[in-house]
Design an enzyme around this catalytic site. Structure first.
Site, short mmCIF file in Angstrom:
data_model
loop_
_atom_site.label_atom_id
_atom_site.label_comp_id
_atom_site.label_asym_id
_atom_site.label_seq_id
_atom_site.Cartn_x
_atom_site.Cartn_y
_atom_site.Cartn_z
NE ARG A 1 -3.95 0.72 2.14
CZ ARG A 1 -5.11 0.88 2.98
NH1 ARG A 1 -5.02 1.54 3.65
NH2 ARG A 1 -6.03 0.14 2.42
CG HIS B 1 -8.63 0.26 -2.35
ND1 HIS B 1 -7.78 -0.48 -1.88
CD2 HIS B 1 -9.29 0.53 -1.10
CE1 HIS B 1 -7.97 -0.72 -0.71
NE2 HIS B 1 -8.90 -0.03 -0.15
CD GLN C 1 -13.32 -1.09 -0.19
OE1 GLN C 1 -12.53 -1.01 0.55
NE2 GLN C 1 -14.37 -1.54 0.12
CG ASP D 1 -13.58 7.10 -0.12
OD1 ASP D 1 -13.46 6.76 1.08
OD2 ASP D 1 -12.56 6.78 -0.97
CB CYS E 1 -14.05 1.94 1.01
SG CYS E 1 -13.58 3.52 0.86
NE ARG F 1 -11.24 -4.69 0.87
CZ ARG F 1 -10.23 -3.79 1.17
NH1 ARG F 1 -10.46 -2.90 2.21
NH2 ARG F 1 -8.89 -3.77 0.96
N1 NVA Z 1 -10.13 7.11 -0.74
C1 NVA Z 1 -9.54 6.65 0.51
C2 NVA Z 1 -9.75 5.21 0.87
C3 NVA Z 1 -9.30 4.63 2.06
C4 NVA Z 1 -9.70 3.10 2.03
C5 NVA Z 1 -7.92 6.88 0.85
O1 NVA Z 1 -7.28 6.88 -0.15
O2 NVA Z 1 -7.55 7.40 1.88
N1 CP Z 2 -11.41 0.23 2.91
C1 CP Z 2 -9.99 0.05 3.44
O1 CP Z 2 -9.00 0.09 2.46
O2 CP Z 2 -9.74 0.62 4.90
P1 CP Z 2 -8.30 0.50 5.28
O3 CP Z 2 -7.66 1.85 5.18
O4 CP Z 2 -8.64 0.33 6.99
O5 CP Z 2 -7.43 -0.66 5.01
#
Ligand code: NVA
Ligand code: CP
Length: 329
Positions: free
Chosen positions: A107, A134, A137, A230, A271, A316
């Site tokens: 990540r 992502h 997800q 989101d 998400c 997930r």
């Molecule tokens: N768009 C959000 C998703 C988190 C799972 C982020 O990138 O922070």
């Molecule tokens: N939805 C998601 O990816 O959550 P986290 O950031 O907690 O992994």
């Protein structure tokens, strides 16, 4: 027959409709095994490493629990705690880790980087979120839609808010691949990148669905079977953007009135993490600073019967397990 052995999971554009459906099937099977407490240690003795340059709850824990259930061992490297990116290039790091581990989750920020890693690692690399996509997800999201609404082909899915973030981009891709009619509903400033929209429109057409961009909430949400939102500012974006984002996105908050525009059986998806009740350290801070009490979704919708966000979060784990199994078996 589909065979994903040895493949990396970097973005959904790399996968055919058939391959995505196969992963969803597998996810359902793993969910049944888990719920019936049937052991499924199919990858006994393998080792995986989880590299996070941003924080996580769901993704990290899904990879960990999924791996343990499959009989694997896990190393978690949290942001800033290895040599990676500081004393050693990411490229060198993955060439080392590829010799220790059977699979690598990453990540981070750059999609290009995770793709380079996959080219160098010699083992499958799984994208646990970048600024652009992502992909893990979306399998959980579609699984949740199927559980509640049946076959997803031909359904209408509307994403409300910051429609050029990683989650919106990936939703648009999975919709095109599975023949879901996708609508991005938000201000013109926050629409997905044109090139990606074009690519998705072509794929959607082959699968009999449409991609719509609109700044009109009524148009965007009327008849929607699933309404998704989101957080307004994603990880890695500077705090300074909150002010502008709130101004742009307040009209796109998912409220009861918005849900009522959708189909009578419409579900709400997110998400997570969410600032719905501003009951978080950052949420409280922002709420106070900008004098607002609700963010991307009202508490009422988040806590309503239509909200499937915790099923989605649970999914997930089942879907990430399926991805690991399919690529490592
Ligand atoms: N768009 C959000 C998703 C988190 C799972 C982020 O990138 O922070
Ligand atoms: N939805 C998601 O990816 O959550 P986290 O950031 O907690 O992994």
């Amino acid at each position: 027959p589909v065979n994903l052995q040895g493949r990396s999971f970097l973005k959904l554009l790399d996968f055919s409709t058939e391959e995505i459906k196969y992963l969803l099937d597998l996810s359902r099977q793993f969910k049944n095994l888990k719920l019936s407490r049937t052991p499924h240690r199919y990858l006994e003795g393998k080792n995986i490493v989880l590299l996070f340059e941003k924080t996580s709850t769901r993704t990290r824990c899904s990879f960990e629990v999924g791996a343990y259930d499959l009989g694997m061992n896990v190393t978690y490297l949290e942001p800033g705690t290895s040599q990676m990116g500081k004393k050693e290039s990411v490229e060198d790091t993955v060439r080392v880790l590829g010799r220790f581990y059977d699979g690598i989750e990453y990540r981070g920020y750059s999609q290009e980087l995770v793709e380079e890693m996959a080219a160098k690692a010699g083992v499958p690399v799984w994208n646990g979120l970048t600024d652009e996509f992502h992909p893990t997800q979306m399998l959980a999201d579609v699984l949740t839609m199927e559980e509640n609404l049946g076959n997803v082909k031909g359904l209408n899915l509307t994403f409300m808010g910051d429609a050029r973030n990683n989650v919106a981009n990936s939703l648009m891709v999975v919709s095109a691949k599975l023949g879901i009619n996708f609508t991005a509903c938000g201000p013109k400033e926050l629409m997905p990148e044109e090139g990606l929209v074009e690519t998705c429109r072509q794929i959607a057409e082959e699968n009999g669905s449409t991609i719509t961009l609109t700044d009109d909430v009524k148009k965007g949400c009327t008849g929607a079977h699933a309404i998704y939102t989101d957080i307004w500012v994603s990880m890695g974006e500077p705090d300074e953007v909150w002010e502008e984002r709130i101004k742009l996105l307040e009209p796109y908050r998912v409220t009861k009135e918005v849900m009522e525009m959708g189909d009578k059986n419409a579900i709400f998806l997110h998400c997570l993490p969410s600032f719905h009740d501003t009951n978080t350290v950052i949420g409280q801070d922002i709420a106070k600073k900008f004098n607002i009490t609700e963010m991307e979704v009202s508490d009422e919708v988040f806590e309503s019967k239509q909200s499937k966000v915790f099923d989605e979060a649970e999914n997930r784990m089942h879907t990430i397990k399926a991805i690991m199994y399919a690529t490592l078996k």
